[in-house]
Design an enzyme around this catalytic site. Structure first.
Site, PDB file in Angstrom:
ATOM      1  N   ARG A 259       0.847  -1.190   0.000  1.00 54.99           N
ATOM      2  CA  ARG A 259       0.000   0.000   0.000  1.00 54.99           C
ATOM      3  C   ARG A 259       0.884   1.243   0.000  1.00 54.99           C
ATOM      4  O   ARG A 259       1.865   1.323   0.733  1.00 54.99           O
ATOM      5  CB  ARG A 259      -0.930   0.001   1.216  1.00 54.99           C
ATOM      6  CG  ARG A 259      -1.905  -1.169   1.197  1.00 54.99           C
ATOM      7  CD  ARG A 259      -2.844  -1.191   2.373  1.00 54.99           C
ATOM      8  NE  ARG A 259      -3.655  -2.401   2.348  1.00 54.99           N
ATOM      9  CZ  ARG A 259      -4.510  -2.762   3.307  1.00 54.99           C
ATOM     10  NH1 ARG A 259      -4.677  -1.982   4.364  1.00 54.99           N
ATOM     11  NH2 ARG A 259      -5.193  -3.892   3.199  1.00 54.99           N
ATOM     12  N   ARG A 274       2.196   1.704  10.093  1.00 48.78           N
ATOM     13  CA  ARG A 274       1.686   2.079   8.768  1.00 48.78           C
ATOM     14  C   ARG A 274       2.856   2.037   7.788  1.00 48.78           C
ATOM     15  O   ARG A 274       3.635   2.979   7.699  1.00 48.78           O
ATOM     16  CB  ARG A 274       1.075   3.482   8.831  1.00 48.78           C
ATOM     17  CG  ARG A 274       0.116   3.791   7.689  1.00 48.78           C
ATOM     18  CD  ARG A 274      -0.389   5.211   7.798  1.00 48.78           C
ATOM     19  NE  ARG A 274      -1.206   5.440   8.952  1.00 48.78           N
ATOM     20  CZ  ARG A 274      -2.539   5.286   8.982  1.00 48.78           C
ATOM     21  NH1 ARG A 274      -3.174   4.909   7.899  1.00 48.78           N
ATOM     22  NH2 ARG A 274      -3.221   5.536  10.083  1.00 48.78           N
ATOM     23  N   GLU A 346      -6.549  -0.557  14.947  1.00 50.62           N
ATOM     24  CA  GLU A 346      -7.088  -1.651  14.147  1.00 50.62           C
ATOM     25  C   GLU A 346      -6.044  -2.729  13.874  1.00 50.62           C
ATOM     26  O   GLU A 346      -4.939  -2.452  13.430  1.00 50.62           O
ATOM     27  CB  GLU A 346      -7.595  -1.107  12.810  1.00 50.62           C
ATOM     28  CG  GLU A 346      -8.118  -2.193  11.871  1.00 50.62           C
ATOM     29  CD  GLU A 346      -8.311  -1.702  10.445  1.00 50.62           C
ATOM     30  OE1 GLU A 346      -8.199  -2.540   9.536  1.00 50.62           O
ATOM     31  OE2 GLU A 346      -8.530  -0.486  10.241  1.00 50.62           O
ATOM     32  N   SER A 349     -10.073  -6.462  10.158  1.00 53.13           N
ATOM     33  CA  SER A 349     -11.387  -6.008   9.711  1.00 53.13           C
ATOM     34  C   SER A 349     -12.025  -7.145   8.942  1.00 53.13           C
ATOM     35  O   SER A 349     -11.326  -7.973   8.333  1.00 53.13           O
ATOM     36  CB  SER A 349     -11.279  -4.760   8.829  1.00 53.13           C
ATOM     37  OG  SER A 349     -10.619  -5.058   7.623  1.00 53.13           O
ATOM     38  N   ARG A 395       1.117  -5.970  11.480  1.00 52.48           N
ATOM     39  CA  ARG A 395       0.823  -4.937  12.479  1.00 52.48           C
ATOM     40  C   ARG A 395       0.559  -5.523  13.865  1.00 52.48           C
ATOM     41  O   ARG A 395       0.728  -4.836  14.874  1.00 52.48           O
ATOM     42  CB  ARG A 395      -0.385  -4.103  12.024  1.00 52.48           C
ATOM     43  CG  ARG A 395      -0.662  -2.939  12.959  1.00 52.48           C
ATOM     44  CD  ARG A 395      -1.899  -2.158  12.583  1.00 52.48           C
ATOM     45  NE  ARG A 395      -1.700  -1.309  11.424  1.00 52.48           N
ATOM     46  CZ  ARG A 395      -2.565  -0.364  11.052  1.00 52.48           C
ATOM     47  NH1 ARG A 395      -3.685  -0.191  11.736  1.00 52.48           N
ATOM     48  NH2 ARG A 395      -2.327   0.388   9.999  1.00 52.48           N
TER      49      ARG A 395
END
Length: 430
Positions: A259, A274, A346, A349, A395
């Site tokens: 990403r 991130r 987070e 998800s 993460r």
């Protein structure tokens, strides 16, 4: 992609969905108008084609001057048919463009609003307190135990890249293997997926390949690096009719993910929260429309099971409509407590994409059944439902290191991970 017939029959429902997302409602009326134009254009084209066919028979039977006159009319009619066909194609393209840009219909009960308008569904466990020492953040711990090297990651690849080394590399592999073993036990088929996909696969999953700043593109090859194995797994059965008579088809994809983090300048620049590249085990399910909501609850339960295994306090949130992304009708996030940030972040998800992705990728099931209750070989088909959910990712290391740290910088290994680490109970300071 949404069902245009359903939209035409229930436009207020789609307008309400757009309002909940904070998106443009007028696109609903634009799609209805485009659909009417498409149907009208097709009707005109078919009428002219029928007239053209009738003229063909007349020409065949005519002779002399009459035939010459009819041939002149046929020539004019052919021009009209071609123009009508082009108009029909243009109307269909306009409708398709509008429909592909419309996000999925938000499920009933999803909170309205944006990123901060979520609803906390439940909180599990108690955030750890540190009465005897000041907790270190995950990067400081990672450096002490020789697990994370951000400096050399930046030297080799640039900002937001890193090396996991030693126990850091072992921890990630152990975490992903634990996730994969759990998925296999639950009936998922393990998959190592491609990380480069064609534009039609990326777009079919619901990503805007032309405007999404998060996506890495290899222009010379016209391929895209995936941000999740969901993309490859969604494309796996594209243009197929699948058999769901025995229940959902479930895959667990292990892949690297990429990403650009284009909108995160200045956010989470320290450590591996991130980053541009990470690894993940992703659950992906194909099921019937009727079973989709129940499957969504099961995916969430499997995510919670993993969080319990690594002994992390967390909460579950029902994500607000404006923060869903195009393909999701509903999304639950599991957020673990990160002590040095004093906040939940987070880790997983899970999204119910209903038939949105399947319509774009042309993935269907047969509706009719024979006398034995099995799918018949003939009859109508319909789009299936697709769902996805994160089972473990890089993460997670952030929360594990911070929550299980000791005063000297060492880290206690969660019991469930120890068998994947040769029985190691503590990551020692080097």
């Amino acid at each position: 992609m949404i069902d245009v017939r359903d939209l035409s029959e229930n436009p207020d429902q789609y307008r309400a969905s757009q309002r909940a997302r904070g998106a443009d409602e007028s696109v609903v009326d634009a799609i209805i108008a485009a659909d009417a134009s498409r149907k009208s254009s097709i009707t005109s084209y078919e009428a002219l084609r029928a007239e053209q066919n009738a003229f063909g028979k007349k020409v065949a039977a005519a002779k002399g001057e009459e035939k010459q006159a009819l041939l002149a009319e046929v020539k004019e009619l052919a021009i009209s048919v071609k123009a009508a066909g082009a108009a029909a194609d243009a109307a269909a393209a306009e409708q398709d463009s509008l429909v592909r840009a419309l996000p999925n219909l938000v499920a009933d009960g999803v909170p309205e609003g944006g990123e901060d308008d979520y609803i906390v569904v439940k909180t599990v466990g108690t955030p750890r307190e540190f009465p005897d020492f000041e907790p270190r953040d995950h990067l400081e711990i990672g450096e002490l135990i020789g697990a994370i090297d951000m400096e050399r990651g930046a030297k080799v690849s640039g900002s937001r890249f890193y090396f996991l080394r030693g126990v850091g590399a072992r921890l990630e592999m152990a975490l992903l293997q634990l996730a994969m073993d759990q998925a296999i036990e639950a009936g998922f088929v393990p998959m190592i997926t491609p990380t480069l996909v064609r534009p039609e696969t990326m777009a079919g999953t619901g990503f805007d390949v032309k405007h999404d700043a998060e996506i890495y593109r290899l222009a010379e090859d016209d391929l895209y690096l995936v941000g999740t194995s969901e993309v490859a797994l969604a494309g796996y059965h594209s243009d197929e009719i699948i058999d769901l008579s025995a229940g959902p088809i479930r895959y667990a994809g292990w892949s690297s993910c990429y990403r650009r983090e284009a909108g995160s300048h200045g956010k989470d620049t320290r450590g591996i929260i991130r980053v541009h590249q990470f690894n993940k085990v992703e659950m992906f399910t194909y099921t019937t429309v009727e079973e989709a909501a129940g499957e969504h609850e099961r995916l969430l339960a499997w995510e919670e099971e993993m969080l319990a295994k690594v002994e992390l306090p967390y909460r579950v949130i029902d994500t607000a409509a404006g923060d869903l992304g195009n393909s999701a009708a509903r999304k639950f996030d599991c957020e673990a407590w990160v002590p040095t940030q004093g906040a939940y972040r987070e880790l997983t998800s899970t999204s119910n994409c209903t038939t949105y992705q399947a319509r774009r990728l042309n993935i269907r099931e047969r509706q009719n059944t024979d006398e034995g209750g099995k799918p018949g070989s003939k009859g109508t088909t319909r789009a299936v439902a697709t769902l996805n959910g994160t089972l473990a990712t890089t993460r997670w290391i952030v929360a594990i290191l911070e929550h299980h740290q000791n005063a000297d910088g060492s880290v206690n290994v969660p019991v469930a991970l120890r068998k994947y680490l040769g029985g190691l109970e503590v990551f020692p300071v080097l």
